[in-house]
Design a protein around this motif. Structure first.
Motif, PDB file in Angstrom:
ATOM      1  N   VAL A 150      -9.882 -10.753   0.256  1.00  0.00           N
ATOM      2  CA  VAL A 150     -11.172 -11.218   0.775  1.00  0.00           C
ATOM      3  C   VAL A 150     -11.898 -12.104  -0.233  1.00  0.00           C
ATOM      4  O   VAL A 150     -12.922 -12.698   0.101  1.00  0.00           O
ATOM      5  N   LEU A 151     -11.388 -12.188  -1.467  1.00  0.00           N
ATOM      6  CA  LEU A 151     -12.019 -13.016  -2.489  1.00  0.00           C
ATOM      7  C   LEU A 151     -11.211 -14.289  -2.697  1.00  0.00           C
ATOM      8  O   LEU A 151     -10.000 -14.319  -2.491  1.00  0.00           O
ATOM      9  N   GLU A 152     -11.887 -15.349  -3.133  1.00  0.00           N
ATOM     10  CA  GLU A 152     -11.211 -16.601  -3.419  1.00  0.00           C
ATOM     11  C   GLU A 152     -10.272 -16.417  -4.607  1.00  0.00           C
ATOM     12  O   GLU A 152     -10.633 -15.810  -5.610  1.00  0.00           O
ATOM     13  N   ARG A 153      -9.055 -16.943  -4.470  1.00  0.00           N
ATOM     14  CA  ARG A 153      -8.070 -16.796  -5.548  1.00  0.00           C
ATOM     15  C   ARG A 153      -8.446 -17.658  -6.747  1.00  0.00           C
ATOM     16  O   ARG A 153      -8.223 -17.276  -7.898  1.00  0.00           O
ATOM     17  N   LEU A 154      -9.000 -18.837  -6.494  1.00  0.00           N
ATOM     18  CA  LEU A 154      -9.435 -19.719  -7.573  1.00  0.00           C
ATOM     19  C   LEU A 154     -10.908 -19.447  -7.862  1.00  0.00           C
ATOM     20  O   LEU A 154     -11.758 -19.606  -6.985  1.00  0.00           O
ATOM     21  N   VAL A 155     -11.189 -19.034  -9.088  1.00  0.00           N
ATOM     22  CA  VAL A 155     -12.555 -18.673  -9.474  1.00  0.00           C
ATOM     23  C   VAL A 155     -13.085 -19.750 -10.412  1.00  0.00           C
ATOM     24  O   VAL A 155     -12.491 -20.027 -11.466  1.00  0.00           O
ATOM     25  N   ARG A 156     -14.185 -20.357 -10.018  1.00  0.00           N
ATOM     26  CA  ARG A 156     -14.801 -21.384 -10.866  1.00  0.00           C
ATOM     27  C   ARG A 156     -15.474 -20.710 -12.064  1.00  0.00           C
ATOM     28  O   ARG A 156     -16.213 -19.731 -11.901  1.00  0.00           O
ATOM     29  N   ILE A 157     -15.229 -21.214 -13.268  1.00  0.00           N
ATOM     30  CA  ILE A 157     -15.804 -20.630 -14.476  1.00  0.00           C
ATOM     31  C   ILE A 157     -16.577 -21.721 -15.223  1.00  0.00           C
ATOM     32  O   ILE A 157     -16.331 -22.918 -15.032  1.00  0.00           O
ATOM     33  N   PRO A 158     -17.541 -21.317 -16.056  1.00  0.00           N
ATOM     34  CA  PRO A 158     -18.352 -22.308 -16.774  1.00  0.00           C
ATOM     35  C   PRO A 158     -17.479 -23.213 -17.639  1.00  0.00           C
ATOM     36  O   PRO A 158     -16.494 -22.779 -18.243  1.00  0.00           O
ATOM     37  N   ALA A 159     -17.849 -24.491 -17.688  1.00  0.00           N
ATOM     38  CA  ALA A 159     -17.109 -25.457 -18.494  1.00  0.00           C
ATOM     39  C   ALA A 159     -18.091 -26.427 -19.118  1.00  0.00           C
ATOM     40  O   ALA A 159     -19.105 -26.792 -18.510  1.00  0.00           O
ATOM     41  N   ALA A 160     -17.784 -26.840 -20.347  1.00  0.00           N
ATOM     42  CA  ALA A 160     -18.668 -27.779 -21.041  1.00  0.00           C
ATOM     43  C   ALA A 160     -18.707 -29.122 -20.331  1.00  0.00           C
ATOM     44  O   ALA A 160     -19.732 -29.796 -20.296  1.00  0.00           O
ATOM     45  N   SER A 161     -17.586 -29.519 -19.749  1.00  0.00           N
ATOM     46  CA  SER A 161     -17.537 -30.776 -19.003  1.00  0.00           C
ATOM     47  C   SER A 161     -16.515 -30.632 -17.890  1.00  0.00           C
ATOM     48  O   SER A 161     -15.544 -29.879 -18.010  1.00  0.00           O
ATOM     49  N   GLY A 162     -16.715 -31.339 -16.810  1.00  0.00           N
ATOM     50  CA  GLY A 162     -15.775 -31.293 -15.702  1.00  0.00           C
ATOM     51  C   GLY A 162     -15.819 -29.957 -14.981  1.00  0.00           C
ATOM     52  O   GLY A 162     -16.849 -29.289 -14.908  1.00  0.00           O
ATOM     53  N   GLN A 163     -14.664 -29.559 -14.460  1.00  0.00           N
ATOM     54  CA  GLN A 163     -14.561 -28.309 -13.723  1.00  0.00           C
ATOM     55  C   GLN A 163     -13.458 -27.453 -14.335  1.00  0.00           C
ATOM     56  O   GLN A 163     -12.447 -27.974 -14.818  1.00  0.00           O
ATOM     57  N   ALA A 164     -13.642 -26.145 -14.293  1.00  0.00           N
ATOM     58  CA  ALA A 164     -12.634 -25.220 -14.810  1.00  0.00           C
ATOM     59  C   ALA A 164     -12.480 -24.066 -13.832  1.00  0.00           C
ATOM     60  O   ALA A 164     -13.459 -23.632 -13.204  1.00  0.00           O
ATOM     61  N   PHE A 165     -11.256 -23.595 -13.704  1.00  0.00           N
ATOM     62  CA  PHE A 165     -10.955 -22.516 -12.775  1.00  0.00           C
ATOM     63  C   PHE A 165     -10.030 -21.511 -13.450  1.00  0.00           C
ATOM     64  O   PHE A 165      -9.266 -21.855 -14.355  1.00  0.00           O
ATOM     65  N   ALA A 166     -10.115 -20.283 -12.989  1.00  0.00           N
ATOM     66  CA  ALA A 166      -9.190 -19.239 -13.420  1.00  0.00           C
ATOM     67  C   ALA A 166      -8.652 -18.540 -12.182  1.00  0.00           C
ATOM     68  O   ALA A 166      -9.336 -18.474 -11.149  1.00  0.00           O
ATOM     69  N   LEU A 167      -7.441 -18.043 -12.281  1.00  0.00           N
ATOM     70  CA  LEU A 167      -6.869 -17.281 -11.181  1.00  0.00           C
ATOM     71  C   LEU A 167      -7.468 -15.884 -11.166  1.00  0.00           C
ATOM     72  O   LEU A 167      -7.649 -15.263 -12.221  1.00  0.00           O
ATOM     73  N   LEU A 168      -7.741 -15.386  -9.982  1.00  0.00           N
ATOM     74  CA  LEU A 168      -8.378 -14.085  -9.840  1.00  0.00           C
ATOM     75  C   LEU A 168      -7.557 -12.991 -10.516  1.00  0.00           C
ATOM     76  O   LEU A 168      -8.119 -12.091 -11.160  1.00  0.00           O
ATOM     77  N   GLU A 169      -6.217 -13.067 -10.408  1.00  0.00           N
ATOM     78  CA  GLU A 169      -5.392 -12.011 -11.005  1.00  0.00           C
ATOM     79  C   GLU A 169      -5.475 -12.010 -12.529  1.00  0.00           C
ATOM     80  O   GLU A 169      -5.354 -10.961 -13.177  1.00  0.00           O
ATOM     81  N   ASP A 170      -5.706 -13.199 -13.124  1.00  0.00           N
ATOM     82  CA  ASP A 170      -5.844 -13.256 -14.579  1.00  0.00           C
ATOM     83  C   ASP A 170      -7.157 -12.617 -15.029  1.00  0.00           C
ATOM     84  O   ASP A 170      -7.227 -11.963 -16.082  1.00  0.00           O
ATOM     85  N   ILE A 171      -8.202 -12.799 -14.230  1.00  0.00           N
ATOM     86  CA  ILE A 171      -9.486 -12.180 -14.554  1.00  0.00           C
ATOM     87  C   ILE A 171      -9.382 -10.653 -14.435  1.00  0.00           C
ATOM     88  O   ILE A 171      -9.884  -9.907 -15.283  1.00  0.00           O
ATOM     89  N   ILE A 172      -8.702 -10.195 -13.367  1.00  0.00           N
ATOM     90  CA  ILE A 172      -8.520  -8.744 -13.194  1.00  0.00           C
ATOM     91  C   ILE A 172      -7.739  -8.170 -14.362  1.00  0.00           C
ATOM     92  O   ILE A 172      -8.085  -7.112 -14.910  1.00  0.00           O
ATOM     93  N   ALA A 173      -6.676  -8.864 -14.806  1.00  0.00           N
ATOM     94  CA  ALA A 173      -5.872  -8.374 -15.929  1.00  0.00           C
ATOM     95  C   ALA A 173      -6.688  -8.310 -17.214  1.00  0.00           C
ATOM     96  O   ALA A 173      -6.550  -7.373 -18.019  1.00  0.00           O
ATOM     97  N   ALA A 174      -7.575  -9.292 -17.416  1.00  0.00           N
ATOM     98  CA  ALA A 174      -8.373  -9.331 -18.646  1.00  0.00           C
ATOM     99  C   ALA A 174      -9.337  -8.155 -18.741  1.00  0.00           C
ATOM    100  O   ALA A 174      -9.660  -7.684 -19.846  1.00  0.00           O
ATOM    101  N   PHE A 175      -9.785  -7.649 -17.590  1.00  0.00           N
ATOM    102  CA  PHE A 175     -10.749  -6.553 -17.586  1.00  0.00           C
ATOM    103  C   PHE A 175     -10.155  -5.269 -17.023  1.00  0.00           C
ATOM    104  O   PHE A 175     -10.886  -4.355 -16.638  1.00  0.00           O
ATOM    105  N   ALA A 176      -8.828  -5.200 -16.965  1.00  0.00           N
ATOM    106  CA  ALA A 176      -8.180  -4.040 -16.351  1.00  0.00           C
ATOM    107  C   ALA A 176      -8.503  -2.741 -17.067  1.00  0.00           C
ATOM    108  O   ALA A 176      -8.555  -1.672 -16.443  1.00  0.00           O
ATOM    109  N   GLY A 177      -8.749  -2.811 -18.366  1.00  0.00           N
ATOM    110  CA  GLY A 177      -9.052  -1.588 -19.108  1.00  0.00           C
ATOM    111  C   GLY A 177     -10.290  -0.876 -18.594  1.00  0.00           C
ATOM    112  O   GLY A 177     -10.378   0.360 -18.671  1.00  0.00           O
ATOM    113  N   ASP A 178     -11.215  -1.637 -18.025  1.00  0.00           N
ATOM    114  CA  ASP A 178     -12.433  -1.023 -17.496  1.00  0.00           C
ATOM    115  C   ASP A 178     -12.158  -0.207 -16.245  1.00  0.00           C
ATOM    116  O   ASP A 178     -12.971   0.642 -15.860  1.00  0.00           O
ATOM    117  N   LEU A 179     -11.009  -0.460 -15.589  1.00  0.00           N
ATOM    118  CA  LEU A 179     -10.678   0.269 -14.366  1.00  0.00           C
ATOM    119  C   LEU A 179     -10.041   1.628 -14.648  1.00  0.00           C
ATOM    120  O   LEU A 179      -9.991   2.478 -13.761  1.00  0.00           O
TER     121      LEU A 179
END
Length: 544
Positions: free
Chosen positions: A27-56
């Motif tokens: 139900v969530l967008e797979r491409l997540v827009r993240i802050p960038a100094a210039s232009g546009q930057a995106f991260a994959l949702l699964e990479d974000i989940i993996a980065a914070f998996a310890g909190d789960l």
């Protein structure tokens, strides 16, 4: 991901390691827009989940994490002969589909072997079922970049299909078809005339009956709307809805219910066979009963008609109409397969007809006569046809095959297939038409079909192959569609005897077939704008 209990133990106990699965929310967008100094930057949702998996998982440390994707067997297990209600049986099977056995595991290329083996064991998969990929899983999700980046220089020109002049000027579809056969080459030529054909028939007081097959159609199908309207207008409407069309079963069940509610006679075809042919028949009362036929290689789906290359024809020829009527009698009743006048129909002789045409060319070559076969299709798998082509090649028949997908034939083998050449064109539009030509020069016979040369098409589906009899249309198919496709030197890949594909060395002025057809369509549109058709206007009604 693999988890290990946290603690102060001096020795690590393997039993403290656990496997945990976190589902990436659909139900969530797979491409997540993240802050960038210039232009546009995106991260994959699964990479974000993996980065914070310890909190789960409090109390655990994440040892390893990787994204994976499981493909399950979605084939429906249906015994049609034992089923008393096919519609409800298919619905019940659809509810069980997500619990089908796993058949493939896709993992990131750098996934640890320990994690891969743990997942494969849990899914009961063997080593050969594990696929490591070096790009994001399910890459179709990356199409979201199209909406995220509006730069026009990165986009292709919007498709503007043309409409043949005779249809631009037509006051009605039936009157135009009565005068001549009409060929449409989609998506370069508009699919709108096909929709118009059924819509006009639904409102035409002279139309007695409409019959049509629906294998896959769009979510807001104008065909379903028109057919429902026709039934409400008192016409006899029969629609064969293929509820076993893979991945479209649920959609087709919904369409079937809607059509039935409107009074349409809905049938589901013959037991054990999928109805894959694309055919519509309109019966009209004029000075006599006259029938109008539409036949094609693509589905009655306006959306895919803009994305796939397909061919279709309108005709009022009596022999084609007779075969169309006989086919619907076969599909909707208990009639025996007839002696077809112009059709070749699977599984009632299509394969045999193709083999006979191949053998005829082989006999011509053995007699020293010119012999030629050109065939365009999605896939070539059938062993009997492949053996027939090998035999024709050794007899001296020149054979050119345009096979976009799977090709089990090997060309260019001395003494076996040295006279066979295979090209695969992959470009902006999915090459989907099936066109076959048997014979050299003026003797060439041209056929169009819904069927690829595969066992499933010959043996387990209702398919139709029909001829292009009109000399002008036959010449167009041979000298324009097939010839230009064979000349593609930009997007075509040539199949080698060892089964590998390679692109031809691009030369100056090389033909890109799809771009050629697009330019041709633009010229027709520009010409129509400069010379708009003049339609007859009815005289105003007399004042009362």
């Amino acid at each position: 991901m693999l988890l290990r209990k946290e603690g102060r133990r001096r020795r690590k106990d393997p039993r403290d390691t656990s496997l945990a699965v976190v589902q990436v929310p659909a139900v969530l967008e797979r491409l997540v827009r993240i802050p960038a100094a210039s232009g546009q930057a995106f991260a994959l949702l699964e990479d974000i989940i993996a980065a914070f998996a310890g909190d789960l998982f409090p109390g655990y440390a994440v040892k390893q994490a990787t994204a994976f994707r499981v493909t399950r067997n979605w084939d429906l297990d249906i015994d049609e002969e034992e089923s008393e209600d096919l519609l409800n049986t298919v619905k019940d099977e659809l509810r069980r589909r997500d619990r089908g056995a796993a058949v493939r595991l896709e993992l990131a290329g750098d996934a640890p072997a320990e994690l891969a083996q743990s997942l494969a064991g849990a899914l009961k998969l063997a080593e050969q079922d594990i696929y490591r990929v070096r790009f994001p899983l399910q890459p179709t999700d990356l199409l979201a970049f199209v909406d995220a980046d509006p730069r026009p220089e990165l986009r292709v020109e919007l498709l503007q299909p043309s409409v043949p002049p005779e249809l631009q000027e037509a006051s009605s579809m039936c009157s135009t078809i009565a005068a001549r056969d009409i060929l449409l080459h989609h998506p370069y030529e508009s699919f709108d005339p096909v929709v118009r054909f059924i819509q006009e028939a639904a409102e035409d007081p002279k139309v007695l009956a409409i019959k049509q097959t629906l294998y896959r159609t769009s979510g807001d199908s104008p065909f379903v709307q028109a057919l429902s309207r026709a039934a409400e207008n008192g016409k006899q409407v029969t629609v064969l809805v293929e509820i076993k069309a893979r991945f479209d079963e649920a959609n087709n069940i919904a369409w079937a219910r809607r059509l039935e509610d409107a009074g349409v006679h809905v049938v589901y075809g013959l037991i054990g066979l999928k109805t894959h042919c694309k055919i519509a028949l309109v019966v009209r009362r004029e000075d006599r009963i006259r029938r109008y036929v539409h036949l094609g290689t693509g589905n009655y789906n306006p959306n895919t008609a803009r994305q796939y290359t397909d061919g279709s024809i309108f005709s009022a020829r009596e022999d084609l109409a007779d075969d169309a009527s006989a086919l619907f009698n076969l599909l909707t009743g208990y009639a025996e397969p007839p002696q077809w006048k112009r059709f070749a129909v699977a599984p009632f002789g299509l394969q045999e007809r193709i083999l006979a045409l191949i053998e005829r060319e082989a006999q011509r070559a053995r007699a020293g006569e010119p012999a030629r076969i050109v065939a365009k299709m999605n896939s070539l798998v059938d062993p009997a046809v492949i053996r027939g082509l090998y035999s024709a090649s050794t007899a001296g028949v020149q054979i050119d095959l345009l096979v976009r997908g799977i090709c089990c034939l090997r060309p260019g083998i001395p003494g076996v297939s040295e006279n066979i050449r295979v090209l695969s064109v992959v470009d902006r539009f999915l090459e989907h038409s099936r066109i076959f030509s048997f014979g050299s020069s003026e003797r060439a016979e041209v056929y169009v079909s819904s069927a690829d040369w595969m066992p499933r098409n010959f043996n387990r589906r209702i398919e139709v192959m029909f001829p292009i009899d009109d000399p002008a249309l036959r010449s167009r198919v041979l000298n324009d569609i097939l010839a230009v496709s064979l000349a593609d030197g930009v997007k075509a890949r040539r199949l080698a005897p060892d089964g590998t594909y390679s692109r031809a060395q691009r030369s100056e002025g090389a033909v890109r077939s799809q771009e050629h057809f697009l330019r041709q369509s633009r010229r027709w549109i520009d010409n129509a704008r400069r010379n708009p058709p003049i339609r007859p206007v009815a005289a105003p009604a007399a004042a009362s």
